[in-house]
Design a protein around this motif. Structure first.
Motif, PDB file in Angstrom:
ATOM      1  N   MET A  68       0.865  -1.053  -0.253  1.00 62.01           N
ATOM      2  CA  MET A  68      -0.021  -0.094  -0.073  1.00 62.01           C
ATOM      3  C   MET A  68       0.781   1.170   0.071  1.00 62.01           C
ATOM      4  O   MET A  68       1.941   1.493   0.766  1.00 62.01           O
ATOM      5  N   THR A  99      -1.747  -1.151  -3.803  1.00 66.42           N
ATOM      6  CA  THR A  99      -2.860  -0.239  -3.606  1.00 66.42           C
ATOM      7  C   THR A  99      -2.402   1.365  -3.323  1.00 66.42           C
ATOM      8  O   THR A  99      -1.530   1.347  -2.757  1.00 66.42           O
ATOM      9  N   ALA A 157      -3.122   4.761  -1.649  1.00 68.29           N
ATOM     10  CA  ALA A 157      -3.979   4.960  -0.627  1.00 68.29           C
ATOM     11  C   ALA A 157      -3.957   6.645  -0.670  1.00 68.29           C
ATOM     12  O   ALA A 157      -2.923   7.262  -0.831  1.00 68.29           O
ATOM     13  N   TYR A 173      -8.371   8.335  -8.732  1.00 69.54           N
ATOM     14  CA  TYR A 173      -9.018   6.982  -9.176  1.00 69.54           C
ATOM     15  C   TYR A 173      -9.127   6.451 -10.495  1.00 69.54           C
ATOM     16  O   TYR A 173      -8.747   5.317 -10.804  1.00 69.54           O
ATOM     17  N   LYS A 229      -5.321  -1.102  -7.246  1.00 72.73           N
ATOM     18  CA  LYS A 229      -6.253  -0.928  -6.440  1.00 72.73           C
ATOM     19  C   LYS A 229      -6.381   0.567  -5.854  1.00 72.73           C
ATOM     20  O   LYS A 229      -5.297   1.204  -5.755  1.00 72.73           O
ATOM     21  N   CYS A 230      -7.433   0.853  -5.310  1.00 71.81           N
ATOM     22  CA  CYS A 230      -7.491   2.550  -4.890  1.00 71.81           C
ATOM     23  C   CYS A 230      -8.361   2.488  -3.201  1.00 71.81           C
ATOM     24  O   CYS A 230      -9.165   1.780  -3.402  1.00 71.81           O
ATOM     25  N   TYR A 231      -7.681   3.132  -2.353  1.00 71.70           N
ATOM     26  CA  TYR A 231      -8.150   3.123  -1.048  1.00 71.70           C
ATOM     27  C   TYR A 231      -8.169   4.614  -0.648  1.00 71.70           C
ATOM     28  O   TYR A 231      -7.248   5.254  -0.880  1.00 71.70           O
ATOM     29  N   SER A 244      -8.871   7.181   2.627  1.00 77.22           N
ATOM     30  CA  SER A 244      -9.354   7.187   3.957  1.00 77.22           C
ATOM     31  C   SER A 244      -9.828   8.561   4.488  1.00 77.22           C
ATOM     32  O   SER A 244      -9.465   9.644   3.632  1.00 77.22           O
ATOM     33  N   THR A 287     -16.519  -1.744  -6.135  1.00 83.37           N
ATOM     34  CA  THR A 287     -14.985  -1.442  -5.745  1.00 83.37           C
ATOM     35  C   THR A 287     -14.787  -0.267  -5.047  1.00 83.37           C
ATOM     36  O   THR A 287     -13.642  -0.192  -4.415  1.00 83.37           O
ATOM     37  N   ASN A 340     -16.567   1.204  -2.513  1.00 83.91           N
ATOM     38  CA  ASN A 340     -17.145   1.133  -1.329  1.00 83.91           C
ATOM     39  C   ASN A 340     -17.025  -0.227  -0.660  1.00 83.91           C
ATOM     40  O   ASN A 340     -18.063  -0.835  -0.503  1.00 83.91           O
TER      41      ASN A 340
END
Length: 422
Positions: free
Chosen positions: A192, A231, A233, A248, A257-259, A261, A309, A311
């Motif tokens: 990440m 990922t 973040a 995104y 992947k995308c996260y 926070s 993806t 949420n």
């Protein structure tokens, strides 16, 4: 168990009408599901009858439709064991060092003078891994600071790979080398990487001058060494919130992947909270845009996904956040806390050097956090999205009111996002 032979029983479920369907919640067994209006009307007719009769009546033609209906059967007739600590999938967050080569303005670390802090040596770290494995911890997240600054990082990655089913590392990617990338690939470690948007100006305002180029160079190096589980973040702040769609899109286009926070007031971030904090309703509006944006970009790219993806919280069901239940946070000196966001001394559970993990997780101190769920927070007990947010983040509650038994100050955000997503 043949799920199709089971009897549909809806007496335990409370029903909440939605704009496009019906939400069913079973508080006793901590379960929820949503059906569109037409399917809900059909479903009600089969209360007290076998699920297979409902399935035959629907006669689903598409593979995805069949998959979703069978998933509903599995949820309805499978026991939810989330509240039993021995049955919970457990993850450990291990801050192996608080030293870092960057000085991000939203970092949870406030003290820049961490070079003299006591850190566990590799023998002590291996003993920690043994203790976690003995108590059925299957996942490990290695973080910092910047964990790649740890001199023994290569050996630590090797040990982690031996003791845990899944290992991930949180890094700013600026110190990655071909050798490290090769080891990450060999050990199948997830990575990440923190990046605060695709705008060089905005990212560098948060993470420091020149960091965006260095971070993307690190991502490129991982890709060149065939590391697949990457990922990106992004912490949503008042500075970068309007750049998240660009990040995104980059992730979707590059199979990353995308996260996202939400900014958390801790450490250096607390000192800069006026600059960084985002209003909950502004956050909710932003997430709504992301959900619409996702569908548009996936169509453009010709990508078909079978799960949400943007949420991932909508994929599960929970009545509590998991602090001291499904997770622990271990600091460089071995001090153990309920979660990565509760590392002040008043939340200390003990030190793993002189305690077993079982002693730490069954202690009176841990039980305080394990007892907090959405039914002990008065404002959450009858909220229609209660089993999606699980009562929110108790660390946020503590920062806001000094108590973990109050609602998360981001409550409006959860309500808006989950309601719209449903």
């Amino acid at each position: 168990m043949n799920l199709l032979k089971e009897i549909i029983k809806l007496d335990n479920y409370k029903k909440y009408p939605l704009q496009n369907g019906m939400l069913y919640i079973d508080d006793n067994n901590k379960k929820w599901f949503k059906l569109d209006s037409k399917t809900a009307q059909t479903f009600e007719k089969f209360n007290g009858k076998r699920f297979r009769d409902f399935y035959k009546d629907l006669n689903p033609q598409s593979r995805l439709r069949r998959k979703r209906i069978l998933a509903l059967a599995s949820m309805l007739f499978t026991e939810n064991k989330e509240t039993k600590i021995e049955n919970v999938n457990k993850s450990a967050f291990f801050v192996i060092t608080r030293k870092c080569n960057l000085k991000c303005i939203q970092c949870y670390i406030a003290n820049d003078k961490v070079s003299d802090e006591v850190e566990l040596n590799v023998d002590e770290i291996e003993n920690v891994f043994k203790k976690l494995k003995e108590y059925n911890f299957t996942s490990l997240v290695i973080s910092g600071g910047e964990p790649l600054l740890k001199d023994e990082i290569e050996y630590i990655l090797k040990l982690a790979n031996q003791y845990f089913e899944h290992v991930s590392i949180n890094t700013n990617a600026t110190l990655l080398t071909p050798r490290l990338c090769k080891l990450i690939y060999e050990y199948k470690i997830s990575v990440m990487v923190s990046l605060e948007g695709m705008s060089e100006e905005l990212n560098d305002q948060i993470r420091g001058k020149g960091t965006k180029k260095r971070i993307l160079a690190g991502i490129k190096l991982l890709k060149e060494h065939l590391v697949k589980d990457i990922t990106l973040a992004m912490t949503l702040t008042n500075i970068n919130i309007n750049d998240n769609l660009n990040l995104y899109r980059y992730c979707l286009e590059n199979n990353i992947k995308c996260y996202f926070s939400v900014f958390f007031e801790s450490g250096r971030g607390r000192c800069n909270s006026e600059l960084l904090s985002v209003d909950p309703l502004v956050l909710a509006n932003n997430f709504e845009k992301m959900m619409a944006f996702e569908n548009k970009v996936l169509d453009e790219l010709g990508v078909i996904v079978e799960e949400d993806t943007i949420n991932p919280l909508l994929r599960g069901c929970k009545s509590k956040c998991g602090a001291a239940l499904s997770m622990l946070n271990i600091m460089p000196n071995g001090d153990v806390y309920p979660c990565p966001n509760m590392i002040e001394k008043e939340h200390l559970l003990g030190n793993i050097k002189n305690s077993s993990v079982e002693e730490l997780m069954t202690s009176e101190a841990a039980k305080v956090y394990q007892a907090r769920d959405l039914y002990t927070v008065q404002e959450c007990s009858d909220c229609e999205v209660r089993l999606l947010c699980g009562g929110g983040c108790m660390a946020n509650s503590y920062i806001d009111t000094g108590s973990i038994y109050t609602k998360d100050p981001l409550c409006l955000f959860y309500k808006e996002v989950f309601s719209k997503a449903l």
